[in-house]
Scaffold this active site. Structure first.
Site, short mmCIF file in Angstrom:
data_model
loop_
_atom_site.label_atom_id
_atom_site.label_comp_id
_atom_site.label_asym_id
_atom_site.label_seq_id
_atom_site.Cartn_x
_atom_site.Cartn_y
_atom_site.Cartn_z
N GLY A 1 57.34 42.46 36.94
CA GLY A 1 57.05 43.41 38.02
C GLY A 1 58.33 44.07 38.52
O GLY A 1 58.38 45.28 38.74
N ASN B 1 52.98 41.00 49.77
CA ASN B 1 53.03 39.65 49.19
C ASN B 1 53.11 38.55 50.23
O ASN B 1 52.76 37.41 49.95
CB ASN B 1 54.22 39.54 48.22
CG ASN B 1 55.49 40.11 48.80
OD1 ASN B 1 55.56 41.31 49.09
ND2 ASN B 1 56.48 39.27 49.00
N GLN C 1 50.59 42.58 43.91
CA GLN C 1 49.71 41.61 44.57
C GLN C 1 48.24 42.07 44.57
O GLN C 1 47.35 41.30 44.90
CB GLN C 1 50.15 41.36 46.01
CG GLN C 1 51.45 40.57 46.12
CD GLN C 1 51.31 39.10 45.74
OE1 GLN C 1 50.22 38.53 45.77
NE2 GLN C 1 52.41 38.49 45.35
N SER D 1 52.37 42.86 37.59
CA SER D 1 53.10 41.73 37.02
C SER D 1 52.10 40.68 36.54
O SER D 1 51.29 40.18 37.34
CB SER D 1 54.01 41.13 38.10
OG SER D 1 54.56 39.93 37.63
N GLY D 2 52.20 40.32 35.26
CA GLY D 2 51.21 39.44 34.64
C GLY D 2 51.01 38.09 35.32
O GLY D 2 49.89 37.59 35.43
N HIS D 3 52.12 37.49 35.82
CA HIS D 3 51.98 36.11 36.28
C HIS D 3 51.23 35.99 37.60
O HIS D 3 50.93 34.88 38.05
CB HIS D 3 53.34 35.40 36.33
CG HIS D 3 54.28 35.82 37.42
ND1 HIS D 3 54.47 35.06 38.55
CD2 HIS D 3 55.10 36.88 37.54
CE1 HIS D 3 55.39 35.65 39.31
NE2 HIS D 3 55.79 36.75 38.72
N CYS E 1 62.94 32.92 53.87
CA CYS E 1 63.39 32.23 55.07
C CYS E 1 62.77 30.85 55.16
O CYS E 1 61.58 30.70 55.33
CB CYS E 1 62.99 33.04 56.30
SG CYS E 1 63.11 32.09 57.81
N1 PLP Z 1 56.25 42.96 44.05
C1 PLP Z 1 55.49 42.08 44.70
C2 PLP Z 1 54.60 42.56 45.80
C3 PLP Z 1 55.52 40.73 44.35
O1 PLP Z 1 54.77 39.85 45.03
C4 PLP Z 1 56.37 40.31 43.30
C5 PLP Z 1 56.49 38.88 42.93
O2 PLP Z 1 56.59 38.03 43.78
C6 PLP Z 1 57.14 41.28 42.63
C7 PLP Z 1 57.04 42.59 43.04
C8 PLP Z 1 58.06 40.91 41.50
O3 PLP Z 1 57.34 40.62 40.33
P1 PLP Z 1 58.03 39.74 39.17
O4 PLP Z 1 58.06 38.34 39.68
O5 PLP Z 1 57.13 39.90 37.99
O6 PLP Z 1 59.37 40.32 38.93
#
Ligand code: PLP
Length: 387
Positions: A72, A151, A179, A199-201, A325
């Site tokens: 992502g 997120n 998200q 983002s796949g995971h 945090c």
């Molecule tokens: N953007 C958001 C809203 C996310 O929650 C995350 C991952 O926590 C990312 C971007 C980053 O994605 P990646 O972990 O695949 O780099």
């Protein structure tokens, strides 16, 4: 050790067996490089193309508008830097105060390189006002970058409205939709965005695979030099097994999203209602309705999240502070600062993000463990004088 209760799906999810099954041949015998002309290469190329078409069907776009990346964060960097720079070396960007650091720090970096960046505030429930976007537009605005769903606190932005404002002004709109996948509609024409990142995971594909949608005709400056993969926009040999995996996972997640939302919101509401009943001072962060179905984010008075998370972990429960945090000695997260969580609450903030395997039993167990843990820690806390 008691059974693991995983309530951190916003951080990551496990690979679904059907996703793994689809990937396995490409981790084994089908190891060709999609750029090779022999039969192994052609099979790999076909797998990538099939995956691209699968993603395109979900997003309602053309397969040529789908770019595979390594995560992502890479998709977001490529979009924000690549779109901003496509229209000249400098200019103006609009983003929001609650973006993920992948987007916020990228915008800040462009700020160091000569771009002017407007960071829009959000309401106390974490929503960007589209009028603020309209009012921030300038003649030299190159890009609007606003995330779809947050997120930490799970709030959902009025993305289609923001995209309409961008379109009317002739300004590109990018959205971090990382998200949102698996929960919200991702049809790019309904959303009206020019670009979005996934983002796949976050939806049961492996870590280390990302997707960028880029509307045909949108200029983008590549951020890596090398081969001509991904239409010349993202050099590097394609990660064939992960590309197959992410496409299967996205199709599955979007097909199941309504039942997923129903399942998660029922359990999330049970969690929040019972928690507030047992600990009436619980402060719920983020908009009550305009939020992801699986997101519960709440704060307790005069206590540190780290102690709560350790206490939960000792009982098998995985949750998160939802941010970097973890101690009162650190700054509170930029998201909680932006929505103005009161100081006596901000350090005791917990995110529980549910998933398809969450059960009512899991929630009942949390409700058994969490309230007495919080009460005990509050009595012992060095933050007690903040109470
Ligand atoms: N953007 C958001 C809203 C996310 O929650 C995350 C991952 O926590 C990312 C971007 C980053 O994605 P990646 O972990 O695949 O780099």
């Amino acid at each position: 050790m008691s059974e693991t209760i995983y309530l951190d799906h916003a951080a990551t999810t496990g690979v679904h067996p059907s996703v793994l099954d689809a990937m396995l041949p490409y981790l084994g015998p089908e190891y060709g490089n999609p750029s090779s002309t022999h039969h192994l290469g052609r099979a790999a190329r076909q797998a990538v193309q099939d995956s691209r078409e699968r993603v395109a069907r979900v997003l309602g776009c053309q397969s040529s508008e789908v770019i595979f990346t390594s995560c992502g964060t890479e998709s977001i960097n490529l979009a924000i830097k690549g779109l901003a720079k496509a229209q000249g070396g400098t200019g103006h960007l609009i983003t929001s105060a609650i973006e993920h650091h992948a987007a916020l720090h990228t915008a800040e970096q462009l700020g160091h390189e000569g771009f002017d960046v407007t960071v829009l505030p959000v309401s106390s429930d974490g929503i960007v006002d589209p009028d603020d976007v309209r009012n921030a537009l300038r003649g030299d605005t190159r890009l609007i970058s606003v995330m779809y769903a947050n997120n930490e606190i799970g709030t959902i932005q009025p993305l289609a409205e923001i995209a309409r404002i961008g379109r009317e002004a002739g300004v590109s709109v990018f959205s971090d939709c990382v998200q949102a996948a698996g929960s919200l509609p991702l049809d790019v024409n309904l959303l009206g965005v020019d670009s979005l990142a996934l983002s796949g995971h976050k939806f049961h594909a492996p870590k280390g695979i990302g997707i960028l949608y880029l509307r045909a005709g949108t200029q983008l400056v590549p951020q890596m030099q090398g081969g001509s993969q991904e239409n010349g926009l993202r050099a590097g040999t394609e990660n064939v097994p992960y590309i197959v995996g992410v496409s299967v996972a996205l199709e599955r997640a979007q097909a199941n999203r309504l039942s997923y939302n129903e399942h998660c919101s029922r359990l999330r509401d049970l969690l929040l209602e019972e928690l507030c009943r047992q600990l009436p001072e619980t402060h719920i962060n983020g908009h009550r309705q305009l939020r992801l179905a699986n997101n519960a984010h709440f704060s307790f008075r005069g206590v540190e999240a780290q102690g709560i998370l350790m206490g939960l972990d000792m009982r098998g429960i995985c949750a998160s502070s939802g941010s970097a945090c973890v101690s009162a000695s650190l700054e509170p997260s930029h998201v909680l600062t932006a929505i103005g969580v009161p100081p006596e609450y901000v350090y005791g903030s917990i995110r529980m993000s549910l998933g398809e395997s969450t059960t009512e039993q899991h929630v009942r167990r949390v409700l058994e463990v969490l309230p007495p843990l919080v009460t005990r820690l509050q009595a012992l806390s060095p933050l007690a004088d903040l109470q």
